[in-house]
Design an enzyme around this catalytic site. Structure first.
Site, mmCIF file in Angstrom:
data_model
loop_
_atom_site.group_PDB
_atom_site.id
_atom_site.type_symbol
_atom_site.label_atom_id
_atom_site.label_comp_id
_atom_site.label_asym_id
_atom_site.label_seq_id
_atom_site.Cartn_x
_atom_site.Cartn_y
_atom_site.Cartn_z
ATOM 1 N N GLU A 161 -15.686 3.220 4.645
ATOM 2 C CA GLU A 161 -14.370 3.551 4.089
ATOM 3 C C GLU A 161 -14.624 4.452 2.893
ATOM 4 O O GLU A 161 -15.606 4.252 2.169
ATOM 5 C CB GLU A 161 -13.647 2.274 3.617
ATOM 6 C CG GLU A 161 -13.220 1.375 4.755
ATOM 7 C CD GLU A 161 -12.583 0.073 4.268
ATOM 8 O OE1 GLU A 161 -11.946 0.059 3.206
ATOM 9 O OE2 GLU A 161 -12.734 -0.937 4.981
ATOM 10 N N LYS A 177 0.225 3.617 4.773
ATOM 11 C CA LYS A 177 -0.042 3.262 3.375
ATOM 12 C C LYS A 177 0.588 4.353 2.495
ATOM 13 O O LYS A 177 1.812 4.383 2.396
ATOM 14 C CB LYS A 177 -1.539 3.051 3.204
ATOM 15 C CG LYS A 177 -2.019 1.939 4.196
ATOM 16 C CD LYS A 177 -3.447 1.570 4.052
ATOM 17 C CE LYS A 177 -3.978 0.788 5.247
ATOM 18 N NZ LYS A 177 -3.317 -0.493 5.495
ATOM 19 N N HIS A 215 -13.479 -2.577 7.080
ATOM 20 C CA HIS A 215 -12.300 -3.327 7.533
ATOM 21 C C HIS A 215 -12.553 -4.075 8.854
ATOM 22 O O HIS A 215 -13.360 -3.658 9.683
ATOM 23 C CB HIS A 215 -11.165 -2.319 7.725
ATOM 24 C CG HIS A 215 -9.824 -2.934 7.954
ATOM 25 N ND1 HIS A 215 -9.222 -2.968 9.190
ATOM 26 C CD2 HIS A 215 -8.973 -3.538 7.095
ATOM 27 C CE1 HIS A 215 -8.044 -3.550 9.080
ATOM 28 N NE2 HIS A 215 -7.866 -3.909 7.820
ATOM 29 N N HIS A 274 -7.051 4.042 2.418
ATOM 30 C CA HIS A 274 -6.465 3.895 1.076
ATOM 31 C C HIS A 274 -6.609 5.160 0.217
ATOM 32 O O HIS A 274 -6.155 5.188 -0.915
ATOM 33 C CB HIS A 274 -7.066 2.675 0.376
ATOM 34 C CG HIS A 274 -6.731 1.420 1.125
ATOM 35 N ND1 HIS A 274 -5.569 0.719 0.916
ATOM 36 C CD2 HIS A 274 -7.375 0.801 2.151
ATOM 37 C CE1 HIS A 274 -5.509 -0.303 1.758
ATOM 38 N NE2 HIS A 274 -6.598 -0.279 2.518
ATOM 39 N N ASN A 292 0.837 -1.206 0.000
ATOM 40 C CA ASN A 292 0.000 0.000 0.000
ATOM 41 C C ASN A 292 0.873 1.258 0.000
ATOM 42 O O ASN A 292 0.408 2.337 0.354
ATOM 43 C CB ASN A 292 -0.898 0.008 1.239
ATOM 44 C CG ASN A 292 -1.770 -1.221 1.313
ATOM 45 O OD1 ASN A 292 -2.401 -1.597 0.330
ATOM 46 N ND2 ASN A 292 -1.799 -1.880 2.464
ATOM 47 N N SER A 329 -10.819 -1.257 0.560
ATOM 48 C CA SER A 329 -9.462 -1.802 0.474
ATOM 49 C C SER A 329 -9.347 -3.022 -0.415
ATOM 50 O O SER A 329 -8.273 -3.290 -0.944
ATOM 51 C CB SER A 329 -8.958 -2.150 1.871
ATOM 52 O OG SER A 329 -9.820 -3.081 2.488
HETATM 53 C C1 LIG Z 1 -9.512 0.091 5.397
HETATM 54 C C2 LIG Z 1 -8.446 -0.138 6.386
HETATM 55 N N1 LIG Z 1 -8.561 0.388 7.609
HETATM 56 C C3 LIG Z 1 -7.620 0.202 8.542
HETATM 57 C C4 LIG Z 1 -6.502 -0.553 8.286
HETATM 58 C C5 LIG Z 1 -5.492 -0.776 9.362
HETATM 59 O O1 LIG Z 1 -4.463 0.148 9.242
HETATM 60 P P1 LIG Z 1 -3.006 -0.194 9.815
HETATM 61 O O2 LIG Z 1 -2.375 -1.104 8.816
HETATM 62 O O3 LIG Z 1 -2.347 1.120 9.953
HETATM 63 O O4 LIG Z 1 -3.230 -0.877 11.133
HETATM 64 C C6 LIG Z 1 -6.319 -1.101 7.019
HETATM 65 C C7 LIG Z 1 -5.070 -1.842 6.708
HETATM 66 O O5 LIG Z 1 -5.005 -2.963 6.448
HETATM 67 C C8 LIG Z 1 -7.323 -0.913 6.056
HETATM 68 O O6 LIG Z 1 -7.218 -1.465 4.836
#
Ligand SMILES: Cc1ncc(COP(=O)(O)O)c(C=O)c1O
Length: 383
Positions: free
Chosen positions: A172, A234, A126, A204, A39, A176
């Site tokens: 979101e 990311k 997520h 993202h 990412n 993702s």
């Molecule tokens: C939509 C979404 N939110 C939150 C996260 C979590 O973020 P982090 O990798 O900083 O813990 C991710 C990562 O995988 C994600 O894709």
């Protein structure tokens, strides 16, 4: 000596065997080949400016570790500086820096919604949002993906059944695993209609979309009923997450958010890296432009092959079957392309896929070569 149980590990072994039987066993793989899996959209993770900012901070005496909770001695000037800069950058009243996006979603959802409230989660949000909703105090319901009418109906049904608390709509801005965008304007209108809060995970989109990469919520920032999670691991090339919200919500988090209070603060060096990433976003707009051009190039190549283009830098190639997905990913890896297969429960059952991610770590020629390889590998697969 504790009593000896020869089968202490048996239940774990059988769970692992069950995953294997369903072609869902996971293992850690090294990074090899061209990056079509990370990412690190703007290639900031290894950008010289990021490295130099951290080295300069180390030279000036910034400690490696914070050494404590933010509420105790762990509160470093680097954290406070980053939060002030981030609030300014994103156009929010305030910002709070947490250790990861996962922690930030969990923290927000277990702290702000109260007993008697309703959370409406998009069905594809997520895992960290689901975990936070499950562990929190509010009731939660799931609405159909990217369907404002479903959100509206969910709230209306809940009110008709006697729900009187605050409603929180959680989504979101860019999904993702599907690479599609949320209908933000319509959801903001629904939030206003029901006097609801909107929690938007920009994981993202941060760094890539919106003016200077401020994210897709940029036009709405500063509203009292908006809270945004900008992850920093990311496109920002570092780690952690910035929660932007009103000062009142930030103060409440500082006082009541257990995942913020009872943990060692993120490394101040990481705060320095994120600060630098925000400066780079402003000063090097060509990075975003190059990524947008790469997405357009990939889409032309995808359409030419009769496949479905993606709206963003995340390109799902849906295979369906778990074993076939992983076989295809391995074949591409063997040809030098780091493409990963994504299986349930990360994605719904029957929708296992390759998640091709476009970053500035690859060129147009690399993208064309990957798509050629994918076409060849799928052409010789049994249907
Ligand atoms: C939509 C979404 N939110 C939150 C996260 C979590 O973020 P982090 O990798 O900083 O813990 C991710 C990562 O995988 C994600 O894709």
């Amino acid at each position: 000596m504790p009593p000896h149980h020869p089968d202490k590990s048996a239940r774990y072994l059988s769970a692992l065997q069950a995953l294997k039987d369903e072609d869902r066993l996971r293992c850690l793989q090294p990074r090899v080949g061209l990056d079509f899996a990370s990412n690190d959209y703007l290639a900031l993770a290894s950008a010289p400016r990021m490295k130099n900012a951290v080295l300069a901070a180390l030279d000036l005496g910034t400690p490696v570790g914070a050494g404590g909770s933010r509420l105790l001695r762990g509160n470093c000037e680097e954290h406070e500086r980053l939060e002030a800069e981030a609030a300014g950058f994103f156009g929010a009243e305030s910002a709070l820096f947490l250790g990861s996006g996962y922690a930030a979603n969990f923290a927000v959802l277990t702290t702000l919604p109260q007993r008697g409230d309703l959370l409406v989660l998009d069905s594809l949000v997520h895992a960290s949002i689901h975990e936070g909703a499950r562990a929190g105090r509010a009731e939660f319901r799931v609405s159909a993906h990217n369907d404002p009418q479903s959100v509206d109906n969910t709230i209306r049904d809940w009110r008709a059944q006697g729900g009187t608390g605050r409603v929180w709509i959680v989504l979101e801005s860019l999904y993702s695993m599907d690479g599609d965008f949320a209908p933000l304007e319509e959801l903001v209108a629904i939030a206003d209609r029901y006097d609801a809060f909107l929690i938007v995970d920009e994981a993202h989109a941060t760094g890539v979309y919106g003016e200077h990469g401020r994210g897709l919520t940029a036009p709405f920032e500063g509203r009292e009923n908006l809270l945004v999670v900008h992850t920093c691991g990311k496109a920002l090339g570092a780690a952690g997450a910035l929660v932007t919200a009103s000062a009142v919500l930030r103060d409440f988090m500082v006082n009541r958010c257990r995942p913020f209070i009872f943990t060692t603060a993120p490394s101040p060096l990481m705060a320095v890296a994120v600060s630098e990433a925000l400066v780079i976003l402003r000063e090097e707009p060509d990075r975003r432009e190059r990524l947008i051009n790469l997405i357009a190039f990939a889409n032309r190549e995808i359409s030419r092959r009769g496949w479905r283009p993606s709206a963003s830098q995340i390109i799902p190639y849906i295979v369906g079957d778990n074993a076939r997905t992983m076989g295809l990913a391995s074949a591409l890896q063997a040809r030098g392309f780091d493409v990963r297969g994504i299986r349930p429960p990360t994605v719904p059952a029957g929708t296992a896929r390759l998640r091709i991610s476009l970053t500035l770590n690859v060129s147009e020629d690399d993208v064309r070569a990957l798509l050629d390889a994918l076409a060849e590998e799928t052409a010789c697969e049994p249907q």
